[in-house]
Structures are given as structure tokens and as C-alpha cells.
Design a protein around this motif. Structure first.
Motif, PDB file in Angstrom:
ATOM      1  N   GLU A   5      37.094  40.337  71.287  1.00  0.00           N
ATOM      2  CA  GLU A   5      35.932  41.169  71.386  1.00  0.00           C
ATOM      3  C   GLU A   5      34.700  40.104  71.386  1.00  0.00           C
ATOM      4  N   VAL A   6      34.893  39.265  70.671  1.00  0.00           N
ATOM      5  CA  VAL A   6      33.747  38.204  70.417  1.00  0.00           C
ATOM      6  C   VAL A   6      33.919  37.555  71.753  1.00  0.00           C
ATOM      7  N   ARG A  13      31.463  36.264  77.044  1.00  0.00           N
ATOM      8  CA  ARG A  13      31.401  36.273  78.752  1.00  0.00           C
ATOM      9  C   ARG A  13      30.289  36.911  79.188  1.00  0.00           C
ATOM     10  N   LEU A  14      29.946  37.953  78.598  1.00  0.00           N
ATOM     11  CA  LEU A  14      28.904  38.902  79.063  1.00  0.00           C
ATOM     12  C   LEU A  14      27.113  38.272  78.713  1.00  0.00           C
ATOM     13  N   GLY A  15      27.193  37.273  77.976  1.00  0.00           N
ATOM     14  CA  GLY A  15      26.157  36.744  77.582  1.00  0.00           C
ATOM     15  C   GLY A  15      25.749  36.379  76.374  1.00  0.00           C
ATOM     16  N   ALA A  16      26.372  37.005  75.492  1.00  0.00           N
ATOM     17  CA  ALA A  16      26.080  37.201  73.883  1.00  0.00           C
ATOM     18  C   ALA A  16      26.311  35.507  73.438  1.00  0.00           C
ATOM     19  N   THR A  17      25.272  34.903  72.538  1.00  0.00           N
ATOM     20  CA  THR A  17      25.667  33.649  71.819  1.00  0.00           C
ATOM     21  C   THR A  17      25.827  33.756  70.302  1.00  0.00           C
ATOM     22  N   PRO A  18      26.948  32.875  70.051  1.00  0.00           N
ATOM     23  CA  PRO A  18      27.090  32.911  68.444  1.00  0.00           C
ATOM     24  C   PRO A  18      25.731  32.490  67.650  1.00  0.00           C
ATOM     25  N   VAL A  19      25.683  33.460  66.562  1.00  0.00           N
ATOM     26  CA  VAL A  19      24.637  33.227  65.679  1.00  0.00           C
ATOM     27  C   VAL A  19      25.084  32.448  64.187  1.00  0.00           C
ATOM     28  N   SER A  20      26.216  33.184  63.834  1.00  0.00           N
ATOM     29  CA  SER A  20      26.630  32.973  62.399  1.00  0.00           C
ATOM     30  C   SER A  20      28.127  33.769  62.291  1.00  0.00           C
ATOM     31  N   ARG A  21      28.430  33.510  61.074  1.00  0.00           N
ATOM     32  CA  ARG A  21      29.917  34.226  60.569  1.00  0.00           C
ATOM     33  C   ARG A  21      29.699  34.281  59.139  1.00  0.00           C
ATOM     34  N   TRP A  22      30.163  35.612  58.914  1.00  0.00           N
ATOM     35  CA  TRP A  22      30.241  35.700  57.432  1.00  0.00           C
ATOM     36  C   TRP A  22      31.578  36.725  57.058  1.00  0.00           C
ATOM     37  N   ASP A  41      34.679  38.159  57.770  1.00  0.00           N
ATOM     38  CA  ASP A  41      35.134  38.573  59.094  1.00  0.00           C
ATOM     39  C   ASP A  41      34.277  39.124  59.953  1.00  0.00           C
ATOM     40  N   CYS A  42      33.077  39.069  59.755  1.00  0.00           N
ATOM     41  CA  CYS A  42      31.825  39.311  60.524  1.00  0.00           C
ATOM     42  C   CYS A  42      31.410  38.510  61.306  1.00  0.00           C
ATOM     43  N   HIS A  43      31.288  38.692  62.615  1.00  0.00           N
ATOM     44  CA  HIS A  43      30.633  37.527  63.745  1.00  0.00           C
ATOM     45  C   HIS A  43      29.465  37.893  64.169  1.00  0.00           C
ATOM     46  N   VAL A  44      28.320  37.143  63.730  1.00  0.00           N
ATOM     47  CA  VAL A  44      27.090  37.673  64.348  1.00  0.00           C
ATOM     48  C   VAL A  44      26.735  36.920  65.654  1.00  0.00           C
ATOM     49  N   LEU A  45      26.207  37.674  66.488  1.00  0.00           N
ATOM     50  CA  LEU A  45      26.084  37.186  68.007  1.00  0.00           C
ATOM     51  C   LEU A  45      24.645  37.715  68.390  1.00  0.00           C
ATOM     52  N   ARG A  46      23.890  36.894  69.202  1.00  0.00           N
ATOM     53  CA  ARG A  46      22.662  37.555  69.971  1.00  0.00           C
ATOM     54  C   ARG A  46      22.879  37.909  71.338  1.00  0.00           C
ATOM     55  N   ALA A  47      22.478  39.151  71.585  1.00  0.00           N
ATOM     56  CA  ALA A  47      22.876  39.652  73.038  1.00  0.00           C
ATOM     57  C   ALA A  47      21.598  39.033  73.846  1.00  0.00           C
ATOM     58  N   PRO A  48      21.634  38.995  75.247  1.00  0.00           N
ATOM     59  CA  PRO A  48      20.765  38.787  76.017  1.00  0.00           C
ATOM     60  C   PRO A  48      19.627  39.702  75.668  1.00  0.00           C
ATOM     61  N   GLY A  49      18.368  39.183  75.635  1.00  0.00           N
ATOM     62  CA  GLY A  49      17.173  39.795  75.058  1.00  0.00           C
ATOM     63  C   GLY A  49      16.943  39.938  73.528  1.00  0.00           C
ATOM     64  N   GLY A  50      17.660  38.938  72.865  1.00  0.00           N
ATOM     65  CA  GLY A  50      17.302  38.569  71.564  1.00  0.00           C
ATOM     66  C   GLY A  50      17.769  39.507  70.324  1.00  0.00           C
ATOM     67  N   HIS A  51      18.583  40.714  70.842  1.00  0.00           N
ATOM     68  CA  HIS A  51      19.010  41.436  69.796  1.00  0.00           C
ATOM     69  C   HIS A  51      20.351  41.179  68.903  1.00  0.00           C
ATOM     70  N   LEU A  52      20.616  41.233  67.753  1.00  0.00           N
ATOM     71  CA  LEU A  52      21.430  40.992  67.076  1.00  0.00           C
ATOM     72  C   LEU A  52      22.731  41.897  67.318  1.00  0.00           C
TER      73      LEU A  52
END
Length: 126
Positions: A77-78, A83-92, A94-105
Motif C-alpha cells: 500500500e505504501v 506511485r500515486l505521488g505521496a512522499t514518505p515523512v516518517s515511520r512509527w 507499523d505506521c508509515h506517515v506519508l504526505r499526499a500531493p497537496g500537503g496532507h498527511l
């Protein structure tokens, strides 16, 4: 093949504002609050939207909203979201934090809902 679904809408509030935020959203939605002692940073707002966890989270950051996506294959899923444009921010854990296009977490987490609900509502990705 893996499956995923929207699991939660989280209202992030700075620690000193989390209790008043939870009281506000509880009153606004007419939803009772609940706190799991194992995760005291979250105040759940019960039954706001059936099948969707809604909660206030105390954070060490600015106020915002974020979404949690649960999946039966976190890595897949990550990768799909990247591939859709999200970028990794951090990991805690089993939780992967991503930033979607537009800036939303958003967070990608392992399945946390009832298995029958997940099976009935998750989308399949090939």
C-alpha cells in the motif's frame, strides 16, 4: 494483490489543546468520547460515521487533520501510494506517515478494524 480501506479521520491537536478539542468535537458531533489506556494520546469520538474511526490525537505539532488507511499489506500500500505521488515523512512502529500531493498527511497501518468489516469494505488492488 492487496486490499486497503479508509480506516480513520484523525483531528490532530497540540497536547495543551487536545482536551478542549476533544470536548468541542464530542459536542459538535453529539458523540461520546472514549480513551483507551493503551493509547492515551487518542480520544475516540464514538459512532460519528459508522465503520470509520474518528478521534482527536494529541501531537507535538501544529493542528491539522489526517487520514489513516488500513491494509493487509503495508509495504504494497505504501508503494502504491508513492506511485500515486505521496512522499514518505516518517515511520512509527507499523505506521508509515506519508504526505499526499497537496500537503496532507496520511498514515498507512496494518488492519485494525473488525476483520469482517475490512473484508466487506476494503478495495482490492492488483
Amino acid at each position: 494483490m492487496h486490499r486497503s480501506r479508509l480506516y480513520a479521520l484523525i483531528v490532530d491537536a497540540p497536547h495543551d489543546a487536545a482536551a478542549p478539542a476533544a470536548a468541542f468535537w464530542s459536542a459538535a458531533f453529539g458523540a461520546p468520547t472514549e480513551v483507551d489506556p493503551a493509547e492515551p494520546q487518542f480520544t475516540g469520538l464514538r459512532d460519528v460515521v459508522p465503520g470509520l474511526v474518528t478521534a482527536v490525537q494529541a501531537v507535538d505539532d501544529a493542528p491539522r487533520y489526517h487520514l489513516d488507511i488500513e491494509t493487509d499489506d503495508v509495504a504494497a500500500e505504501v508503494d502504491r501510494l508513492r506511485r500515486l505521488g505521496a512522499t514518505p515523512v516518517s515511520r512509527w512502529l507499523d505506521c508509515h506517515v506519508l504526505r499526499a500531493p497537496g500537503g496532507h498527511l496520511l498514515c498507512v497501518i496494518p488492519v485494525a478494524s473488525d476483520p469482517e468489516l475490512f473484508a466487506a469494505t476494503a478495495r482490492r488492488w492488483d
